[in-house]
Structures are given as C-alpha cells and as structure tokens.
Design a protein around this motif. Structure first.
Motif, PDB file in Angstrom:
ATOM      1  N   ASN A 267     -40.090  81.775  14.261  1.00  0.00           N
ATOM      2  CA  ASN A 267     -39.058  80.872  13.739  1.00  0.00           C
ATOM      3  C   ASN A 267     -39.533  80.153  12.476  1.00  0.00           C
ATOM      4  O   ASN A 267     -38.766  79.993  11.524  1.00  0.00           O
ATOM      5  CB  ASN A 267     -38.637  79.865  14.804  1.00  0.00           C
TER       6      ASN A 267
ATOM      7  N   LYS B 209     -39.448  82.699   9.577  1.00  0.00           N
ATOM      8  CA  LYS B 209     -38.060  82.913   9.129  1.00  0.00           C
ATOM      9  C   LYS B 209     -37.568  81.717   8.315  1.00  0.00           C
ATOM     10  O   LYS B 209     -36.929  81.887   7.281  1.00  0.00           O
ATOM     11  CB  LYS B 209     -37.137  83.133  10.329  1.00  0.00           C
TER      12      LYS B 209
ATOM     13  N   GLN C 136     -36.378  81.831   4.412  1.00  0.00           N
ATOM     14  CA  GLN C 136     -35.021  81.438   4.045  1.00  0.00           C
ATOM     15  C   GLN C 136     -34.992  80.235   3.107  1.00  0.00           C
ATOM     16  O   GLN C 136     -34.017  80.033   2.401  1.00  0.00           O
ATOM     17  CB  GLN C 136     -34.205  81.110   5.299  1.00  0.00           C
TER      18      GLN C 136
END
Length: 163
Positions: free
Chosen positions: A87, A90, A94
């Motif tokens: 997580n 990611k 992003q």
C-alpha cells in the motif's frame, strides 16, 4: 420556594467541584507517569518513520515496522506487514509528483509506557499533497504501539482513524 433553589445551587456547586477535582486528579496521574526520555525517544522514532515516508524511502520505512505489524485504518480495514508495504509503494507511485508529506501536529503527541514491552504513541497528523493545482490537507488521529526489542524500536500496531 427558597429550598429548591438552594438545593439546585448546592448540586451545581458539588458537580462543578467534582469536575474540577476529577480533571485535576487526571492531570496529576498523567504527570506522575510522564517519562521525558521515553517521550523524546518516541518523538525521534516518529521522525525516523515519517522522514522515510516523506522521502518515499521504502528501505528506511520497512525498518521501522515489525514483521507482525497490524495496521487498522477506519476506512481501509486491517492490513498486515506485506500488504501495508504494498500500500505504501502504491501510494508513493500515485503521488510521486504531488508533494505528499506528513507532519505531526505540534502539541498533539502523547506517549505512554507499556511495561516490559515499549510505548504507546497517540497524536494527530496532517497529510498534504497537491491535487489539480490545489493543496489538499487531511487532519487525522493515530495510535502507534512501539515495541523495544533487540535494541530497536519498531511499530507493532497502528490505528489510523477520524478520516
């Protein structure tokens, strides 16, 4: 006629004095257990963790979390070490150019010892990033359980809430 008013005033006085004494006793209890050295250590470890987070440094970030970490997020649910690291990766991918960063809200940090284990860290933090040219700010609460083992401090539990 005077009796009910006097009773009311006495009751209010009693309640106010109990509230004051209760708050004073609570403040004394908190003060009694305050450990400046532990506070400074956890404040430092918080900085180590979130300096790595702000730099998107996964290698440094992984070192702060215990292998058995449990991350409780009020919106995202429960994750364990591997999923938590995925997580973070990611999120960093992003938000590569968004200026995403976390800051501890000054004056919000509380640290409590856990006998023969480590410490509890409670506070508020501010996350900021740029989205569509505008700064987005989120203010959330957190609780971290730190374990001191083998001369290292590691986070074993995270509770992130009030999103």
């Amino acid at each position: 006629m005077k009796t009910p008013i006097y009773r009311f005033l006495i009751a209010i006085t009693f309640l106010l004095s109990c509230t004051f004494l209760g708050n004073n006793a609570q403040a004394q209890t908190t003060q009694k257990h305050f450990d400046q050295q532990l506070y400074n250590t956890i404040l430092h470890m918080d900085s180590v963790c979130f300096d790595a987070f702000n730099a998107h440094d996964m290698t440094a970030l992984k070192k702060v979390f215990a292998d058995n970490v449990e991350f409780y997020h009020d919106l995202g649910g429960l994750t364990y070490y591997d999923q938590t690291m995925i997580n973070f990766e990611k999120m960093f991918a992003q938000n590569k150019d968004s200026g995403m960063k976390r800051e501890l809200v000054k004056g919000s940090l509380e640290v409590y010892p856990i006998k023969d284990f480590g410490a509890i860290e409670v506070g508020m933090h501010r996350f900021t990033h740029t989205e569509n040219g505008k700064e987005v700010v989120g203010l959330m609460k957190f609780l971290h359980v730190w374990q001191y083992k083998n001369n290292e401090w590691k986070i074993t539990r995270i509770v992130s809430y009030d999103h």
